[in-house]
Design a protein around this motif. Structure first.
Motif, PDB file in Angstrom:
ATOM      1  N   UNK A  27     -13.438  -2.099  -4.433  1.00 52.10           N
ATOM      2  CA  UNK A  27     -14.874  -2.135  -4.696  1.00 52.10           C
ATOM      3  C   UNK A  27     -15.201  -1.059  -5.721  1.00 52.10           C
ATOM      4  N   UNK A  28     -16.393  -1.092  -6.253  1.00 51.97           N
ATOM      5  CA  UNK A  28     -16.763  -0.236  -7.383  1.00 51.97           C
ATOM      6  C   UNK A  28     -17.317   1.131  -6.997  1.00 51.97           C
ATOM      7  N   UNK A  29     -17.703   1.324  -5.733  1.00 50.84           N
ATOM      8  CA  UNK A  29     -18.386   2.566  -5.361  1.00 50.84           C
ATOM      9  C   UNK A  29     -17.439   3.719  -5.069  1.00 50.84           C
ATOM     10  N   UNK A  30     -16.229   3.439  -4.600  1.00 49.41           N
ATOM     11  CA  UNK A  30     -15.296   4.498  -4.214  1.00 49.41           C
ATOM     12  C   UNK A  30     -14.018   4.404  -5.046  1.00 49.41           C
ATOM     13  N   UNK A  31     -13.387   5.548  -5.205  1.00 50.70           N
ATOM     14  CA  UNK A  31     -12.145   5.635  -5.956  1.00 50.70           C
ATOM     15  C   UNK A  31     -11.096   4.690  -5.359  1.00 50.70           C
ATOM     16  N   UNK A  32     -10.395   3.914  -6.186  1.00 48.20           N
ATOM     17  CA  UNK A  32      -9.382   2.992  -5.660  1.00 48.20           C
ATOM     18  C   UNK A  32      -8.313   3.672  -4.797  1.00 48.20           C
ATOM     19  N   UNK A  33      -7.914   4.897  -5.138  1.00 43.31           N
ATOM     20  CA  UNK A  33      -6.915   5.603  -4.333  1.00 43.31           C
ATOM     21  C   UNK A  33      -7.458   5.904  -2.938  1.00 43.31           C
ATOM     22  N   UNK A  34      -8.716   6.273  -2.846  1.00 49.07           N
ATOM     23  CA  UNK A  34      -9.374   6.515  -1.563  1.00 49.07           C
ATOM     24  C   UNK A  34      -9.381   5.236  -0.731  1.00 49.07           C
ATOM     25  N   UNK A  35      -9.677   4.107  -1.380  1.00 46.79           N
ATOM     26  CA  UNK A  35      -9.684   2.827  -0.686  1.00 46.79           C
ATOM     27  C   UNK A  35      -8.270   2.464  -0.209  1.00 46.79           C
ATOM     28  N   UNK A  36      -7.277   2.734  -1.040  1.00 46.13           N
ATOM     29  CA  UNK A  36      -5.885   2.464  -0.661  1.00 46.13           C
ATOM     30  C   UNK A  36      -5.517   3.269   0.585  1.00 46.13           C
ATOM     31  N   UNK A  37      -5.929   4.523   0.630  1.00 47.56           N
ATOM     32  CA  UNK A  37      -5.650   5.355   1.800  1.00 47.56           C
ATOM     33  C   UNK A  37      -6.322   4.789   3.050  1.00 47.56           C
ATOM     34  N   UNK A  38      -7.526   4.257   2.896  1.00 51.89           N
ATOM     35  CA  UNK A  38      -8.220   3.640   4.026  1.00 51.89           C
ATOM     36  C   UNK A  38      -7.477   2.428   4.548  1.00 51.89           C
ATOM     37  N   UNK A  39      -7.045   1.554   3.641  1.00 49.11           N
ATOM     38  CA  UNK A  39      -6.275   0.381   4.066  1.00 49.11           C
ATOM     39  C   UNK A  39      -4.958   0.807   4.709  1.00 49.11           C
ATOM     40  N   UNK A  40      -4.326   1.850   4.170  1.00 48.86           N
ATOM     41  CA  UNK A  40      -3.062   2.320   4.749  1.00 48.86           C
ATOM     42  C   UNK A  40      -3.287   2.825   6.166  1.00 48.86           C
ATOM     43  N   UNK A  41      -4.392   3.497   6.419  1.00 44.35           N
ATOM     44  CA  UNK A  41      -4.705   3.975   7.768  1.00 44.35           C
ATOM     45  C   UNK A  41      -4.881   2.798   8.728  1.00 44.35           C
ATOM     46  N   UNK A  42      -5.548   1.743   8.269  1.00 38.45           N
ATOM     47  CA  UNK A  42      -5.714   0.547   9.097  1.00 38.45           C
ATOM     48  C   UNK A  42      -4.345  -0.041   9.433  1.00 38.45           C
TER      49      UNK A  42
END
Length: 54
Positions: A27-42
């Motif tokens: 998504x456009x609001x958050x840094x892609x690396x931050x989003x990747x870390x979120x998916x990795x946590x899931x």
């Protein structure tokens, strides 16, 4: 996803082990690396759940 982005999770087998990979539209609001870390946590929590039920 509700905003039209897609997420795909694929399960495959390699050397007797299950390999799980997820691809997502960032998504456009958050840094892609931050989003990747979120998916990795899931995914890490999913692995913990699966391993605890065996």
């Amino acid at each position: 996803m509700s905003d039209g982005r897609t997420v795909s999770t694929v399960f495959s087998e390699r050397d007797g082990k299950t390999i799980m990979s997820t691809t997502f539209d960032a998504e456009q609001m958050n840094d892609p690396e931050f989003q990747k870390q979120g998916w990795q946590a899931i995914l890490n929590n999913f692995v913990k759940h699966v391993e605890s039920t065996n």
